[in-house]
Motif scaffolding. Structure first.
Motif, PDB file in Angstrom:
ATOM      1  N   GLY A 225       1.023  -1.549  -0.184  1.00  0.00           N
ATOM      2  CA  GLY A 225       0.122   0.335   0.140  1.00  0.00           C
ATOM      3  C   GLY A 225       0.946   1.170  -0.647  1.00  0.00           C
ATOM      4  O   GLY A 225       2.112   1.381   0.477  1.00  0.00           O
ATOM      5  N   ASP A 226       0.271   2.513  -0.093  1.00  0.00           N
ATOM      6  CA  ASP A 226       1.215   3.313  -0.470  1.00  0.00           C
ATOM      7  C   ASP A 226       1.252   4.147   1.024  1.00  0.00           C
ATOM      8  O   ASP A 226       2.473   4.538   0.937  1.00  0.00           O
ATOM      9  N   VAL A 227       0.769   4.133   2.005  1.00  0.00           N
ATOM     10  CA  VAL A 227       1.337   4.650   3.318  1.00  0.00           C
ATOM     11  C   VAL A 227       2.678   3.687   3.774  1.00  0.00           C
ATOM     12  O   VAL A 227       3.610   4.694   4.309  1.00  0.00           O
ATOM     13  N   ARG A 228       2.894   2.872   3.348  1.00  0.00           N
ATOM     14  CA  ARG A 228       4.073   1.919   3.596  1.00  0.00           C
ATOM     15  C   ARG A 228       5.134   1.754   2.867  1.00  0.00           C
ATOM     16  O   ARG A 228       6.320   2.677   3.284  1.00  0.00           O
ATOM     17  N   LYS A 229       4.794   2.337   1.629  1.00  0.00           N
ATOM     18  CA  LYS A 229       5.578   3.326   0.479  1.00  0.00           C
ATOM     19  C   LYS A 229       6.623   4.208   0.996  1.00  0.00           C
ATOM     20  O   LYS A 229       7.428   4.179   0.747  1.00  0.00           O
ATOM     21  N   ARG A 230       5.526   4.760   1.359  1.00  0.00           N
ATOM     22  CA  ARG A 230       6.263   6.242   2.110  1.00  0.00           C
ATOM     23  C   ARG A 230       6.468   5.971   3.217  1.00  0.00           C
ATOM     24  O   ARG A 230       8.232   6.482   3.315  1.00  0.00           O
ATOM     25  N   LEU A 231       6.578   5.213   4.055  1.00  0.00           N
ATOM     26  CA  LEU A 231       7.571   4.892   4.878  1.00  0.00           C
ATOM     27  C   LEU A 231       8.443   4.533   5.135  1.00  0.00           C
ATOM     28  O   LEU A 231       9.751   4.884   5.122  1.00  0.00           O
ATOM     29  N   PHE A 232       8.846   3.509   3.995  1.00  0.00           N
ATOM     30  CA  PHE A 232      10.445   3.197   3.243  1.00  0.00           C
ATOM     31  C   PHE A 232      10.514   3.876   2.417  1.00  0.00           C
ATOM     32  O   PHE A 232      11.476   3.330   2.226  1.00  0.00           O
ATOM     33  N   GLU A 233      10.994   4.997   1.626  1.00  0.00           N
ATOM     34  CA  GLU A 233      10.645   5.776   0.752  1.00  0.00           C
ATOM     35  C   GLU A 233      11.818   6.981   2.519  1.00  0.00           C
ATOM     36  O   GLU A 233      12.364   6.768   1.763  1.00  0.00           O
ATOM     37  N   HIS A 234      10.922   7.443   3.208  1.00  0.00           N
ATOM     38  CA  HIS A 234      11.581   8.039   3.791  1.00  0.00           C
ATOM     39  C   HIS A 234      12.692   7.123   4.884  1.00  0.00           C
ATOM     40  O   HIS A 234      13.398   7.718   5.191  1.00  0.00           O
ATOM     41  N   TRP A 235      12.293   5.765   5.060  1.00  0.00           N
ATOM     42  CA  TRP A 235      13.199   5.491   6.516  1.00  0.00           C
ATOM     43  C   TRP A 235      13.510   4.163   6.261  1.00  0.00           C
ATOM     44  O   TRP A 235      13.877   3.585   7.628  1.00  0.00           O
ATOM     45  N   GLY A 236      13.681   3.182   4.917  1.00  0.00           N
ATOM     46  CA  GLY A 236      13.695   1.722   4.991  1.00  0.00           C
ATOM     47  C   GLY A 236      14.709   2.006   4.912  1.00  0.00           C
ATOM     48  O   GLY A 236      15.149   0.493   4.605  1.00  0.00           O
TER      49      GLY A 236
ATOM     50  N   LYS B 203      19.253   5.313  12.791  1.00  0.00           N
ATOM     51  CA  LYS B 203      19.216   4.317  13.877  1.00  0.00           C
ATOM     52  C   LYS B 203      18.256   4.517  15.007  1.00  0.00           C
ATOM     53  O   LYS B 203      17.644   3.540  15.933  1.00  0.00           O
ATOM     54  N   ASP B 204      17.538   5.901  15.387  1.00  0.00           N
ATOM     55  CA  ASP B 204      16.365   6.015  15.796  1.00  0.00           C
ATOM     56  C   ASP B 204      14.955   5.752  15.370  1.00  0.00           C
ATOM     57  O   ASP B 204      14.347   4.218  16.038  1.00  0.00           O
ATOM     58  N   ILE B 205      14.887   5.420  14.002  1.00  0.00           N
ATOM     59  CA  ILE B 205      13.748   4.781  12.718  1.00  0.00           C
ATOM     60  C   ILE B 205      14.469   3.893  12.086  1.00  0.00           C
ATOM     61  O   ILE B 205      14.568   3.817  10.857  1.00  0.00           O
ATOM     62  N   GLN B 206      14.100   2.577  12.553  1.00  0.00           N
ATOM     63  CA  GLN B 206      14.084   0.615  12.267  1.00  0.00           C
ATOM     64  C   GLN B 206      13.070   0.191  11.416  1.00  0.00           C
ATOM     65  O   GLN B 206      12.556  -0.266  12.044  1.00  0.00           O
ATOM     66  N   VAL B 207      13.345   0.580  10.653  1.00  0.00           N
ATOM     67  CA  VAL B 207      11.965  -0.091   9.580  1.00  0.00           C
ATOM     68  C   VAL B 207      12.160  -0.517   8.583  1.00  0.00           C
ATOM     69  O   VAL B 207      13.395  -0.619   7.435  1.00  0.00           O
ATOM     70  N   TYR B 208      12.077  -2.154   8.572  1.00  0.00           N
ATOM     71  CA  TYR B 208      12.585  -3.283   7.825  1.00  0.00           C
ATOM     72  C   TYR B 208      11.039  -4.364   7.291  1.00  0.00           C
ATOM     73  O   TYR B 208       9.917  -3.693   7.315  1.00  0.00           O
ATOM     74  N   ASN B 209      11.710  -4.482   6.001  1.00  0.00           N
ATOM     75  CA  ASN B 209      10.480  -5.021   4.969  1.00  0.00           C
ATOM     76  C   ASN B 209      11.227  -6.474   5.993  1.00  0.00           C
ATOM     77  O   ASN B 209       9.798  -6.711   6.749  1.00  0.00           O
ATOM     78  N   TYR B 210      11.710  -6.903   6.428  1.00  0.00           N
ATOM     79  CA  TYR B 210      12.754  -8.616   6.716  1.00  0.00           C
ATOM     80  C   TYR B 210      13.456  -8.187   7.843  1.00  0.00           C
ATOM     81  O   TYR B 210      14.214  -7.503   7.945  1.00  0.00           O
ATOM     82  N   LEU B 211      12.959  -8.924   9.352  1.00  0.00           N
ATOM     83  CA  LEU B 211      14.131  -8.878   9.993  1.00  0.00           C
ATOM     84  C   LEU B 211      15.550  -9.893  10.323  1.00  0.00           C
ATOM     85  O   LEU B 211      15.072 -10.351   8.986  1.00  0.00           O
ATOM     86  N   PRO B 212      16.415  -9.361  10.428  1.00  0.00           N
ATOM     87  CA  PRO B 212      17.778  -9.380  10.134  1.00  0.00           C
ATOM     88  C   PRO B 212      17.410 -11.467  10.160  1.00  0.00           C
ATOM     89  O   PRO B 212      16.279 -11.520  11.555  1.00  0.00           O
ATOM     90  N   LYS B 213      18.032 -12.613  10.311  1.00  0.00           N
ATOM     91  CA  LYS B 213      17.899 -13.414  10.168  1.00  0.00           C
ATOM     92  C   LYS B 213      18.460 -14.098  11.320  1.00  0.00           C
ATOM     93  O   LYS B 213      18.900 -13.875  12.672  1.00  0.00           O
ATOM     94  N   GLY B 214      17.057 -14.884  11.602  1.00  0.00           N
ATOM     95  CA  GLY B 214      17.338 -15.202  13.905  1.00  0.00           C
ATOM     96  C   GLY B 214      16.527 -14.594  14.396  1.00  0.00           C
ATOM     97  O   GLY B 214      16.339 -14.383  15.725  1.00  0.00           O
TER      98      GLY B 214
END
Length: 441
Positions: free
Chosen positions: A289-300, A305-316
């Motif tokens: 969706g558009d809202v998450r796209k905008r979130l990832f554009e700015h913080w992805g 390090k204060d705003i941590q935005v991941y599509n997938y977390l590091p393995k484990g």
């Protein structure tokens, strides 16, 4: 046909000293049925059931009066045992009104679940993973011993249609038949209503104003959009509570979406101490969706390090553990406005940051979400860090403490317990039923 008269009972306005202005109707609903066979004998059925209906309306009128008194007198009438459950604090818009209303609900409110239809499309639903609240609610309404359940439809104040949109999609949808599936879903509900309206008097006497269904699926609203006149007064309890897509908070109910593990009960904890949460703000999830796209554009990119935005977390890495050690947990819309990220944050004491458009927040008739969450307009996503950093730590501590206080309202218990999420849903439907009178004064 009896008119359904509406009253201002919704608890959003319960900070006022006036409730339920009897004899001062806001509006009278007109006939909402388009199926002529459902209208022809409506008047005679109402006449035959006038005594039963009068008893129902008298019970509701008494409840309105007691709630009104609780507001005016800033007190409540209850037993000593009930007082231990009294919802105190600023997380409520009016704690006296809420507690008295809940008390009256438990003494008075009865819901009849229609028996027609067969599983898995009716009387069954998902009880695991993302749409589990839908199946859990159906299970609770089918549970023997549920004090809200009516023993006979004549004693019911509201009527539940036990349809599962999630199961309809799961069992009937195929990509090859995607074209026309919307109409197929709509026909299932409309046919069901035709059956119960021809068999019983209850739909006709209210034009559906005391009937409801529950759906957490993204397509939940769709089943009731094919025939606007039929569903004009119908109560829809939805996770996908989008006001730009026809969700009407004066009639519909917004409920929380939660992801249930395979043992079916989401775990609630206080998480890490608010003084020992090492992550300032966190989100992990698909770019839907558009809202998450905008979130990832700015913080992805995670350069900040204060705003941590991941599509997938590091393995484990464990998603729940990351939430529990975060001060703020971001809850952006996905494809639709509802997301389990909101309840996941609440379950571990992480202050939710709600980033959505046109979302009607669950249970906001009674809960003051500003006391335990942060709402950030979508257009302010670039300023997200500054908005959160401008919140004094002392205020964060207050919000986090209040969040722990409201966790019980989002808890899934089987069987249901006072003030848990099922009771919040019941109460939301109860308010909307209080807001309708089916007999003219």
């Amino acid at each position: 046909m009896a008119a359904a008269t509406k009253f201002l009972i919704i608890l959003t306005i319960l900070s006022l000293s006036v409730l339920v202005p009897d004899g001062s109707p806001i509006n009278e609903t007109q006939s909402a049925l388009s199926l002529s066979s459902l209208q022809d004998d409506g008047e005679s059925k109402v006449k035959e059931n006038d005594i039963t209906l009068a008893r129902i309306e008298e019970q509701l009128a008494k409840a309105r009066g007691k709630i009104r008194n609780a507001i005016v007198e800033r007190s409540f009438i209850s037993s000593p045992k009930d007082r231990s459950l009294f919802p105190k604090g600023t997380v409520y818009k009016n704690p006296f009104a809420f507690f008295q209303s809940h008390t009256e609900m438990m003494k008075t409110f009865k819901i009849w679940t229609y028996k027609e239809g067969d599983a898995p499309l009716m009387h069954d639903g998902p009880m695991k993973l993302v749409y589990s609240i839908e199946g859990d609610f159906i299970e609770e309404m089918e549970r023997e011993g549920n004090p809200i359940v009516a023993n006979h439809p004549d004693e019911a104040h509201a009527f539940f249609i036990p349809l599962s949109v999630t199961n309809i999609v799961h069992y009937l949808f195929t990509p090859e038949e995607a074209w026309g599936f919307r109409e197929r879903m709509q026909a299932i509900l409309e046919d069901y209503i035709k059956v119960i309206a021809e068999k019983y008097p209850y739909w006709n006497r209210s034009n559906g104003a005391d009937h409801f269904y529950v759906s957490c699926h993204d397509w939940g609203p769709i089943v009731s959009t094919g025939n606007p006149k039929l569903f004009k007064n119908f109560i829809r309890v939805l996770c996908n509570a989008n006001s730009s897509e026809g969700f009407d908070p004066s009639r519909d109910v917004s409920m929380t979406e939660s992801t249930a593990p395979f043992n079916n009960i989401p775990v609630i904890s206080s998480g890490h101490s608010p003084y020992n949460r090492s992550i300032f703000a966190f989100f992990a999830g698909g770019i839907h969706g558009d809202v998450r796209k905008r979130l990832f554009e700015h913080w992805g990119n995670n350069e900040d390090k204060d705003i941590q935005v991941y599509n997938y977390l590091p393995k484990g890495q464990n998603h729940t553990e990351w939430l529990s050690k975060s001060k703020y947990c971001l809850s952006p819309s996905g494809y639709e406005v509802a997301t389990s990220r909101l309840t996941e944050a609440i379950y571990v004491g992480c202050v939710p940051v709600i980033i959505k458009k046109n979302y009607v927040i669950p249970y906001n008739d009674v809960l003051d979400w500003s006391q335990f969450s942060v709402q950030v307009p979508v257009d302010d996503i670039p300023n997200l860090k500054k908005i959160l950093q401008d919140i004094p730590f002392s205020k964060y501590l207050e919000m986090q403490k209040r969040l722990i206080e409201v966790q019980r309202h989002f808890a899934v218990n089987i069987p249901a317990k006072p003030f848990d999420v099922f009771h919040m849903i019941f109460h939301s439907v109860w308010l909307r039923r209080l807001n309708v009178r089916l007999l003219k004064s």
